[in-house]
Design a protein around this motif. Structure first.
Motif, short mmCIF file in Angstrom:
data_model
loop_
_atom_site.label_atom_id
_atom_site.label_comp_id
_atom_site.label_asym_id
_atom_site.label_seq_id
_atom_site.Cartn_x
_atom_site.Cartn_y
_atom_site.Cartn_z
N LEU A 118 -39.87 73.94 70.98
CA LEU A 118 -40.77 73.45 72.03
C LEU A 118 -40.26 72.15 72.67
O LEU A 118 -40.19 72.05 73.89
CB LEU A 118 -42.19 73.30 71.51
CG LEU A 118 -42.94 74.60 71.26
CD1 LEU A 118 -44.26 74.34 70.54
CD2 LEU A 118 -43.17 75.36 72.55
N PRO A 119 -39.87 71.14 71.87
CA PRO A 119 -39.29 69.94 72.49
C PRO A 119 -37.96 70.22 73.19
O PRO A 119 -37.65 69.61 74.21
CB PRO A 119 -39.10 68.97 71.33
CG PRO A 119 -40.02 69.42 70.29
CD PRO A 119 -40.12 70.92 70.44
N LEU A 120 -37.18 71.15 72.66
CA LEU A 120 -35.90 71.49 73.27
C LEU A 120 -36.12 72.13 74.64
O LEU A 120 -35.43 71.79 75.61
CB LEU A 120 -35.12 72.45 72.36
CG LEU A 120 -33.71 72.81 72.79
CD1 LEU A 120 -32.82 71.58 72.70
CD2 LEU A 120 -33.18 73.91 71.89
N ALA A 121 -37.09 73.02 74.74
CA ALA A 121 -37.37 73.66 76.02
C ALA A 121 -37.99 72.67 77.00
O ALA A 121 -37.79 72.78 78.20
CB ALA A 121 -38.33 74.84 75.82
N GLY A 122 -38.72 71.68 76.48
CA GLY A 122 -39.28 70.64 77.34
C GLY A 122 -38.20 69.73 77.90
O GLY A 122 -38.28 69.26 79.02
N GLY A 123 -37.18 69.48 77.10
CA GLY A 123 -36.02 68.74 77.56
C GLY A 123 -36.22 67.26 77.78
O GLY A 123 -35.47 66.64 78.53
N ARG A 124 -37.21 66.64 77.17
CA ARG A 124 -37.43 65.20 77.35
C ARG A 124 -36.71 64.42 76.27
O ARG A 124 -36.78 64.77 75.11
CB ARG A 124 -38.91 64.87 77.28
CG ARG A 124 -39.72 65.47 78.38
CD ARG A 124 -41.14 64.99 78.28
NE ARG A 124 -42.01 65.79 79.10
CZ ARG A 124 -43.32 65.70 79.06
NH1 ARG A 124 -43.88 64.86 78.24
NH2 ARG A 124 -44.04 66.46 79.84
N LEU A 125 -36.06 63.35 76.68
CA LEU A 125 -35.36 62.49 75.73
C LEU A 125 -36.14 61.21 75.48
O LEU A 125 -36.33 60.80 74.35
CB LEU A 125 -33.96 62.17 76.24
CG LEU A 125 -33.07 61.37 75.30
CD1 LEU A 125 -32.87 62.11 74.00
CD2 LEU A 125 -31.73 61.11 75.95
N ALA A 126 -36.60 60.57 76.53
CA ALA A 126 -37.33 59.32 76.41
C ALA A 126 -38.82 59.62 76.39
O ALA A 126 -39.50 59.60 77.41
CB ALA A 126 -36.98 58.40 77.56
N VAL A 127 -39.33 59.93 75.21
CA VAL A 127 -40.73 60.29 75.06
C VAL A 127 -41.23 59.68 73.76
O VAL A 127 -40.46 59.46 72.82
CB VAL A 127 -40.91 61.83 75.08
CG1 VAL A 127 -40.31 62.48 73.86
CG2 VAL A 127 -42.35 62.22 75.22
N SER A 128 -42.51 59.42 73.70
CA SER A 128 -43.12 58.87 72.49
C SER A 128 -42.99 59.87 71.35
O SER A 128 -43.26 61.06 71.51
CB SER A 128 -44.60 58.59 72.77
OG SER A 128 -45.31 58.44 71.58
N THR A 129 -42.58 59.38 70.18
CA THR A 129 -42.44 60.26 69.02
C THR A 129 -43.79 60.85 68.62
O THR A 129 -43.90 62.04 68.34
CB THR A 129 -41.83 59.48 67.84
OG1 THR A 129 -40.60 58.91 68.26
CG2 THR A 129 -41.59 60.38 66.65
N LEU A 130 -44.81 60.01 68.62
CA LEU A 130 -46.15 60.49 68.25
C LEU A 130 -46.69 61.48 69.29
O LEU A 130 -47.25 62.51 68.94
CB LEU A 130 -47.12 59.31 68.11
CG LEU A 130 -48.54 59.68 67.71
CD1 LEU A 130 -48.57 60.37 66.35
CD2 LEU A 130 -49.42 58.44 67.71
N GLY A 131 -46.48 61.18 70.57
CA GLY A 131 -46.94 62.10 71.62
C GLY A 131 -46.25 63.45 71.54
O GLY A 131 -46.88 64.49 71.68
#
Length: 183
Positions: free
Chosen positions: A83-96
């Protein structure tokens, strides 16, 4: 994977597409495993009490209990990474990121359990939702923060190397001291 370098746009697209393809393939496998009709002589009652099925598994021999609990944890665990891989975000809150991934995993597991009510031989089990969601969370916590930190570190190193590189024909860029306003 947000754009941090000069080649970032194409790399981000490739990572998102690869993540999306792997996500669809995994969900197809999960659907085939969980939603196909089973030819069984009898079906047990639905388990709607949390932890009752886990307690029953632990009452069995240890090998069977570990196998059943690991199967529950492992079924949707790849979603914690996909899911995070498909979202492709690098600079995102770890908790979020963790909370979004857990919520998506829990909703998907709930959807599977609801769809199983209409499939012959499949039984609704609340413990499956709990174990699947825990598996997604554990996989996310074990992999995603470390991978994101490594990618950020590598991207920053590449960015610094690009900034520090100078054109030999031009030499260093001259600095101009601040000039005040003329009277």
């Amino acid at each position: 994977m947000q754009r941090l370098g000069s080649d970032g746009g194409n790399a981000v697209t490739r990572v998102r597409v690869a993540g999306g393809v792997l996500l669809v393939a995994h969900l197809a496998l999960v659907a085939w495993i969980t939603l196909r009709p089973l030819d069984v002589p009898w079906v047990s009652a639905a388990n709607l009490r949390p932890f009752a099925g886990i307690r029953a598994d632990l009452a069995l021999d240890p090998e069977t209990a570990v196998r059943r609990i690991a199967a529950g944890l492992g079924l949707l665990a790849p979603l914690g990474l996909l899911l995070p891989l498909a979202g492709g975000r690098l600079a995102v809150s770890t908790l979020g990121s963790l909370l979004r991934t857990i919520a998506a995993g829990a909703l998907l597991s709930l959807g599977i359990e609801l769809l199983q009510t209409g499939v012959p031989g499949q039984v609704v089990d609340i413990d499956s939702i709990l174990l699947n969601t825990l598996g997604v969370a554990l996989a996310h916590l074990a992999v995603v923060p470390a991978v994101r930190a490594g990618i950020r570190r590598r991207a920053e190193t590449r960015h610094r190397a690009t900034v520090l590189r100078e054109d030999p024909a031009q030499g260093l860029t001259p600095t101009i001291p601040r000039v005040g306003i003329a009277p």
